[in-house]
Scaffold this motif. Sequence first.
Motif, mmCIF file in Angstrom:
data_model
loop_
_atom_site.group_PDB
_atom_site.id
_atom_site.type_symbol
_atom_site.label_atom_id
_atom_site.label_comp_id
_atom_site.label_asym_id
_atom_site.label_seq_id
_atom_site.Cartn_x
_atom_site.Cartn_y
_atom_site.Cartn_z
ATOM 1 N N GLY A 1 34.968 31.259 12.374
ATOM 2 C CA GLY A 1 34.068 31.636 11.293
ATOM 3 C C GLY A 1 34.742 32.395 10.178
ATOM 4 N N ALA A 2 36.032 32.667 10.326
ATOM 5 C CA ALA A 2 36.772 33.416 9.310
ATOM 6 C C ALA A 2 37.116 32.529 8.120
ATOM 7 N N ARG A 3 37.407 33.157 6.991
ATOM 8 C CA ARG A 3 37.990 32.450 5.856
ATOM 9 C C ARG A 3 39.468 32.270 6.159
ATOM 10 N N VAL A 4 39.969 31.050 6.051
ATOM 11 C CA VAL A 4 41.340 30.746 6.449
ATOM 12 C C VAL A 4 42.162 30.435 5.199
ATOM 13 N N GLU A 5 43.298 31.114 5.073
ATOM 14 C CA GLU A 5 44.114 31.003 3.871
ATOM 15 C C GLU A 5 45.561 30.702 4.238
ATOM 16 N N LEU A 6 46.299 30.214 3.266
ATOM 17 C CA LEU A 6 47.703 29.865 3.477
ATOM 18 C C LEU A 6 48.451 30.023 2.165
ATOM 19 N N VAL A 7 49.689 30.508 2.250
ATOM 20 C CA VAL A 7 50.576 30.592 1.090
ATOM 21 C C VAL A 7 51.736 29.641 1.314
ATOM 22 N N THR A 8 52.080 28.864 0.316
ATOM 23 C CA THR A 8 53.149 27.885 0.453
ATOM 24 C C THR A 8 53.864 27.669 -0.876
ATOM 25 N N VAL A 9 55.113 27.218 -0.797
ATOM 26 C CA VAL A 9 55.822 26.763 -1.990
ATOM 27 C C VAL A 9 55.383 25.337 -2.341
ATOM 28 N N LEU A 10 54.946 24.587 -1.363
ATOM 29 C CA LEU A 10 54.340 23.254 -1.466
ATOM 30 C C LEU A 10 55.341 22.138 -1.752
ATOM 31 N N GLY A 11 56.411 22.420 -2.458
ATOM 32 C CA GLY A 11 57.329 21.366 -2.881
ATOM 33 C C GLY A 11 57.920 20.571 -1.744
ATOM 34 N N SER A 12 58.093 21.170 -0.562
ATOM 35 C CA SER A 12 58.734 20.487 0.559
ATOM 36 C C SER A 12 57.726 19.898 1.545
ATOM 37 N N ALA A 13 56.428 19.940 1.233
ATOM 38 C CA ALA A 13 55.400 19.474 2.161
ATOM 39 C C ALA A 13 55.343 17.952 2.214
ATOM 40 N N LYS A 14 55.070 17.410 3.410
ATOM 41 C CA LYS A 14 54.881 15.981 3.592
ATOM 42 C C LYS A 14 53.437 15.605 3.227
ATOM 43 N N PRO A 15 53.219 14.370 2.769
ATOM 44 C CA PRO A 15 51.865 13.943 2.389
ATOM 45 C C PRO A 15 50.833 14.124 3.495
ATOM 46 N N ARG A 16 51.181 13.816 4.743
ATOM 47 C CA ARG A 16 50.202 13.948 5.829
ATOM 48 C C ARG A 16 49.793 15.406 6.035
ATOM 49 N N VAL A 17 50.713 16.348 5.788
ATOM 50 C CA VAL A 17 50.398 17.767 5.925
ATOM 51 C C VAL A 17 49.470 18.193 4.790
ATOM 52 N N ILE A 18 49.759 17.724 3.589
ATOM 53 C CA ILE A 18 48.893 18.049 2.447
ATOM 54 C C ILE A 18 47.487 17.516 2.694
ATOM 55 N N GLU A 19 47.395 16.312 3.225
ATOM 56 C CA GLU A 19 46.088 15.736 3.540
ATOM 57 C C GLU A 19 45.352 16.578 4.582
ATOM 58 N N SER A 20 46.083 17.100 5.570
ATOM 59 C CA SER A 20 45.445 17.889 6.628
ATOM 60 C C SER A 20 44.843 19.184 6.089
ATOM 61 N N LEU A 21 45.421 19.733 5.026
ATOM 62 C CA LEU A 21 44.859 20.954 4.440
ATOM 63 C C LEU A 21 43.446 20.702 3.940
ATOM 64 N N VAL A 22 43.226 19.497 3.417
ATOM 65 C CA VAL A 22 41.900 19.129 2.911
ATOM 66 C C VAL A 22 40.984 18.727 4.060
ATOM 67 N N LYS A 23 41.488 17.926 4.984
ATOM 68 C CA LYS A 23 40.677 17.449 6.110
ATOM 69 C C LYS A 23 40.173 18.599 6.971
ATOM 70 N N GLU A 24 41.019 19.605 7.196
ATOM 71 C CA GLU A 24 40.638 20.735 8.047
ATOM 72 C C GLU A 24 39.888 21.810 7.272
ATOM 73 N N LYS A 25 39.669 21.576 5.979
ATOM 74 C CA LYS A 25 38.883 22.475 5.133
ATOM 75 C C LYS A 25 39.476 23.889 5.064
ATOM 76 N N LEU A 26 40.782 23.954 4.863
ATOM 77 C CA LEU A 26 41.409 25.240 4.557
ATOM 78 C C LEU A 26 40.663 25.861 3.382
#
Length: 496
Positions: free
Chosen positions: A106-131
């Motif tokens: 039930g918490a608000r879940v947050e993440l800090v990233t540089v993002l440049g080295s992320a794989k597409p499937r990981v970026i998609e998971s951020l949206v799918k899991e509702k970060l």
Amino acid sequence: MSILKKLVARFTSPSSFTARISDISALKTQYLPQEFWIELTSKCPFDCVFCSRAALRGKGEHMDFQLYKKLIAQMRNPRVIRLNYSGESIHYPYLSEAIALAKATGARVELVTVLGSAKPRVIESLVKEKLDRLTISIHALSEPVYQQIYGHSTVTSLRENLALLQSFKKTYNSHLPLIDFAFVAMERNLKELPFVVALANDSGVRQIDIHPVIRRDDIPETFSQELIAGNLTSHFRLSLSQALGDLEAAYPCIDLNVSNKELEHTPCLGAYPIAYPSLLPEGAKIFSCEQNPWDTVHVLANGDLVGCEVRDQIPLGNLNNSDLHSIWHGESYQVFRRNYAAGMDEKCRNCIYKLAYLSDTAMDVKSYFRPDECQQQLLIGWHFAESHHVWSSTNDARVVLARPLNATHLVIAGMLPASKKADVNVLKVSLAGAEHKVKNSSEKHLPFKLDILLPQGLEQLIIIDFNVSHVFTPQQQSTGTDARQLGFLLSEIKCL
């Protein structure tokens, strides 16, 4: 004997309606932490010029996923879970699962990233899991400066991944994660800031947190142009202030939020807590900070619990050989809290993020609460008070008041928001074993005023506990730009 009787040092004359508490740490400490910084990994492919990760952690390590699950299972109603610290969490092998488990609390879940080295499937998971919130660290947008600062990836990769993230949000018809930027300000990259702000404007990002560079550990870069004896040089302070002023005028819709008060003139300390980035003077105490030891904790990848990023080399316990509750209420944490509040912890005395005030050995407790003079009476679960009110920051909050000997009533005034998750939002007010309720079944904020009859035989120091069934974030619900979690608004409490 009650905890209040143990903590009360003495009472002043009845006419002043003021009592004194010598140690408030026990009253301010949450049953379990409400805000968590969890270091999923201390590994990182980047070698940022201001970062001490490599010097302190070497090659780093991933947190054992079983340990992570153990930690999540021991939480109780956490408010915020931030899945990062010194490493690049975007490369944690169980990131998707970690977000899902954190969201389930039930918490608000947050993440800090540089993002440049992320794989597409990981970026998609951020949206799918509702970060809930993604902070992207962007310190340069021209390739030479980017390479000088990061030492890995490219500006092109960053831009492509940001566009991919926005594309996935459209595909899944999701406004999450909310995106903001973080910018570590240095002399070498000040000319890059306008490009970062322009990118935010073009991308629909409305908040950029500006962090003037700091150097806590012994790293190769000395930042001689920005820092002298750990403080910002006057030249750099002026340059950064001017740059921010120009950009605020050019982009009024973007919030350029400086993370501390170093750019401002340090005011004189008084009885009311204020932001105080300078070294704490003798006789001063610490009221709180962004990562205070009463409701926040850092958990490192190896299982160590530490107070904050300033004290990350001073473990207060380890989850591999103990549990969260035992460490949180253990002797090491209790000693640290007392030293912190008393202004005796050396690392905290010099911290730029603290709120401080002048006081003698005890805390005055008045028979009323007003934001302009009674901040210390807000024990747990509150944002910093504003001019005429204060918002609770979580489901549970607590206030302490002094009861005049002839007082018969307790008056509480405020506002209870509507619930977006249920038909009714309920505020429970608990005093001396009795519970009083305010219910809002409308679609608008509900002003309220409670008049509670005080029971006979009540102690001269009274604790009022609040519980609101739903908290909300205006930014997430598109009702405002405020990114804080808000419970209910308190405008007044007084004993009559």
